[in-house]
Design an enzyme around this catalytic site. Sequence first.
Site, short mmCIF file in Angstrom:
data_model
loop_
_atom_site.label_atom_id
_atom_site.label_comp_id
_atom_site.label_asym_id
_atom_site.label_seq_id
_atom_site.Cartn_x
_atom_site.Cartn_y
_atom_site.Cartn_z
N HIS A 59 -5.20 65.66 94.60
CA HIS A 59 -4.35 66.26 93.57
C HIS A 59 -3.19 65.33 93.23
O HIS A 59 -2.13 65.36 93.87
CB HIS A 59 -3.81 67.60 94.09
CG HIS A 59 -3.11 68.43 93.07
ND1 HIS A 59 -2.89 69.79 93.23
CD2 HIS A 59 -2.56 68.12 91.86
CE1 HIS A 59 -2.25 70.26 92.18
NE2 HIS A 59 -2.04 69.26 91.34
N HIS A 61 -1.07 63.14 89.79
CA HIS A 61 -0.83 62.93 88.36
C HIS A 61 -0.35 61.49 88.21
O HIS A 61 0.84 61.21 88.42
CB HIS A 61 0.23 63.90 87.83
CG HIS A 61 -0.12 65.34 87.98
ND1 HIS A 61 -0.67 66.08 86.96
CD2 HIS A 61 0.01 66.19 89.04
CE1 HIS A 61 -0.87 67.32 87.37
NE2 HIS A 61 -0.46 67.41 88.64
N PHE A 62 -1.24 60.58 87.85
CA PHE A 62 -0.88 59.17 87.75
C PHE A 62 -0.42 58.79 86.34
O PHE A 62 -0.09 57.65 86.09
CB PHE A 62 -2.05 58.29 88.19
CG PHE A 62 -2.17 58.14 89.69
CD1 PHE A 62 -1.34 58.84 90.56
CD2 PHE A 62 -3.13 57.29 90.24
CE1 PHE A 62 -1.45 58.70 91.93
CE2 PHE A 62 -3.25 57.15 91.62
CZ PHE A 62 -2.41 57.84 92.46
N ARG A 63 -0.42 59.76 85.41
CA ARG A 63 0.27 59.65 84.11
C ARG A 63 -0.39 58.73 83.09
O ARG A 63 0.15 58.57 81.99
CB ARG A 63 1.72 59.21 84.30
CG ARG A 63 2.54 60.07 85.27
CD ARG A 63 2.62 61.49 84.84
NE ARG A 63 3.64 62.24 85.58
CZ ARG A 63 3.74 63.56 85.59
NH1 ARG A 63 2.87 64.29 84.90
NH2 ARG A 63 4.69 64.17 86.27
N ASN A 93 -3.83 66.47 82.71
CA ASN A 93 -2.76 66.66 81.71
C ASN A 93 -2.05 65.33 81.41
O ASN A 93 -0.87 65.14 81.69
CB ASN A 93 -1.78 67.75 82.12
CG ASN A 93 -1.27 67.62 83.54
OD1 ASN A 93 -1.88 66.97 84.38
ND2 ASN A 93 -0.15 68.24 83.81
N HIS A 180 -4.40 75.99 89.02
CA HIS A 180 -2.95 76.13 89.13
C HIS A 180 -2.64 77.57 88.76
O HIS A 180 -2.85 77.97 87.60
CB HIS A 180 -2.26 75.15 88.18
CG HIS A 180 -0.77 75.28 88.14
ND1 HIS A 180 0.07 74.18 88.18
CD2 HIS A 180 0.06 76.36 88.06
CE1 HIS A 180 1.33 74.58 88.12
NE2 HIS A 180 1.35 75.90 88.04
N HIS A 238 -1.87 74.04 95.41
CA HIS A 238 -0.46 74.14 95.83
C HIS A 238 0.02 75.57 96.09
O HIS A 238 0.96 76.06 95.45
CB HIS A 238 0.48 73.42 94.87
CG HIS A 238 0.19 73.58 93.41
ND1 HIS A 238 -0.09 74.78 92.81
CD2 HIS A 238 0.13 72.64 92.41
CE1 HIS A 238 -0.29 74.59 91.52
NE2 HIS A 238 -0.16 73.31 91.26
N ASP A 307 0.11 66.69 95.01
CA ASP A 307 0.56 67.00 93.65
C ASP A 307 1.56 65.94 93.20
O ASP A 307 2.58 66.23 92.57
CB ASP A 307 1.16 68.39 93.56
CG ASP A 307 1.34 68.87 92.12
OD1 ASP A 307 0.84 68.20 91.20
OD2 ASP A 307 1.99 69.93 91.91
N HIS A 311 8.30 61.33 87.61
CA HIS A 311 9.07 61.40 86.36
C HIS A 311 10.15 60.32 86.43
O HIS A 311 10.60 59.94 87.51
CB HIS A 311 9.76 62.75 86.20
CG HIS A 311 8.84 63.90 85.98
ND1 HIS A 311 8.26 64.16 84.76
CD2 HIS A 311 8.39 64.86 86.83
CE1 HIS A 311 7.50 65.25 84.86
NE2 HIS A 311 7.56 65.68 86.10
#
Length: 441
Positions: A59, A61-63, A93, A180, A238, A307, A311
């Site tokens: 899980h 988020h490597f963007r 996402n 989620h 999560h 997760d 940012h």
Amino acid sequence: MLIENGRIVNEGRVFQGSVVVEDDRIADIKTNIETPRDNYDQCVDATGCFVLPGVIDTHVHFREPGLTKKADIESESRAAAYGGVTSFFDMPNTVPQTTTLEALEEKFLLAREKSHVNYSFFFGATNDNAQDFGQLNRHRIPGIKLFMGSSTGNMLVDRYGALLRIFQTAASLDLPLMAHCEDTETINHNMEQMRKAYGDDPDVMLHPLIRSEEACLLSSALAANLARTYGTRLHIAHVSTAKELDLPQDGDNVTLEAVVAHLLFTNKDYLSHGTLIKCNPAVKKPEDRDALRQALSDGRITTVATDHAPHQLADKQGGAARAASGMPMIQFSLPAMLGLVDEGVLPIERVVELMCHNPARLFEIRERGYIRCGYKADLVVVKPRQPWTLTEEMIQSKCGWSPLTGHTFQWQVQQTICNGHIIYHQGTFDHASRGEEIQFR
């Protein structure tokens, strides 16, 4: 390659021994009574260390694509390698969202070019794309990601009919569905009340009351009931509350994921860490964290992931409404979990089950996640009683910050071996290294 004199942790056992690697695979596993008598191109002395399977983080988020000011596949896979993580599953996402076959293929192409460790990608569910699930190659993806709570763009699935189609279609294809779970109507109502009382951007201390226990439980319970109705293999992402731990029932296909942030932090930590620990779902009360920790050992939690959600620091400014939710954790998840071993929360064998074996078993990963002859040589060598304090210069994630800066860890990653190749060795990194596409089923 010979990795010798270490304590091997694998499939519920800890024993002194050596691992022999030929090319990209594990060729032999020897106990210490067996003296390796061959010539080796490389020897890794693991004296005083533990040898574990490489961590599989299911899980992240490597963007990339589209949000690369925050992070990208190269930077975050490098951070993974520094932390003993040899495989990751990225979430949909991004921009564009991974909700079409074309967008999914584009991500695979990017990862083939950029990722230092092994990779795969969830396909994202929307209100109207369940008909595309049947075109997915089941050998290339771990499953479907469903946002039953506020998310980016049109990835919030808020139509009941669409939910039914998604659960039914995933079940018919025997594809795991990772969800989620937060009830958006409850969150919106709570935010409205807090804004009336405290202004447009309520203090981050109120975040757990906005994204509340009730919001999590309502959504998770709905997902669990739909999974039982259709026989869907549901993995609830999560989990953050004690009450959600009782949702799986004997004989059903509902499993739970915990992430490192909810195992480390509570709402009391907002006083010292502020919005750096703001995430969705919110970290909650100490009683919830303690219940999650207990569930690591008693089997109610099946996997531990991060997760990982970087940012830019500027985006973390503000309160419960304005500050972005998410934090970078992948580089420090294994040392943090091994810290819980030192605290007596769980044994090291269980850490390996939660972060290596169970992800491989649950998502049916081929030939990874265990130290077995013939399996891919994804390994990590970690040393206990090796205190080090995290400074900003050590952070590999592109965003350049961590809520754990200043924390002193007692375990240190010495080597990370991915597909039989040492990609990280005591502070030295092989920037030319590339991982492989993970295969399933």
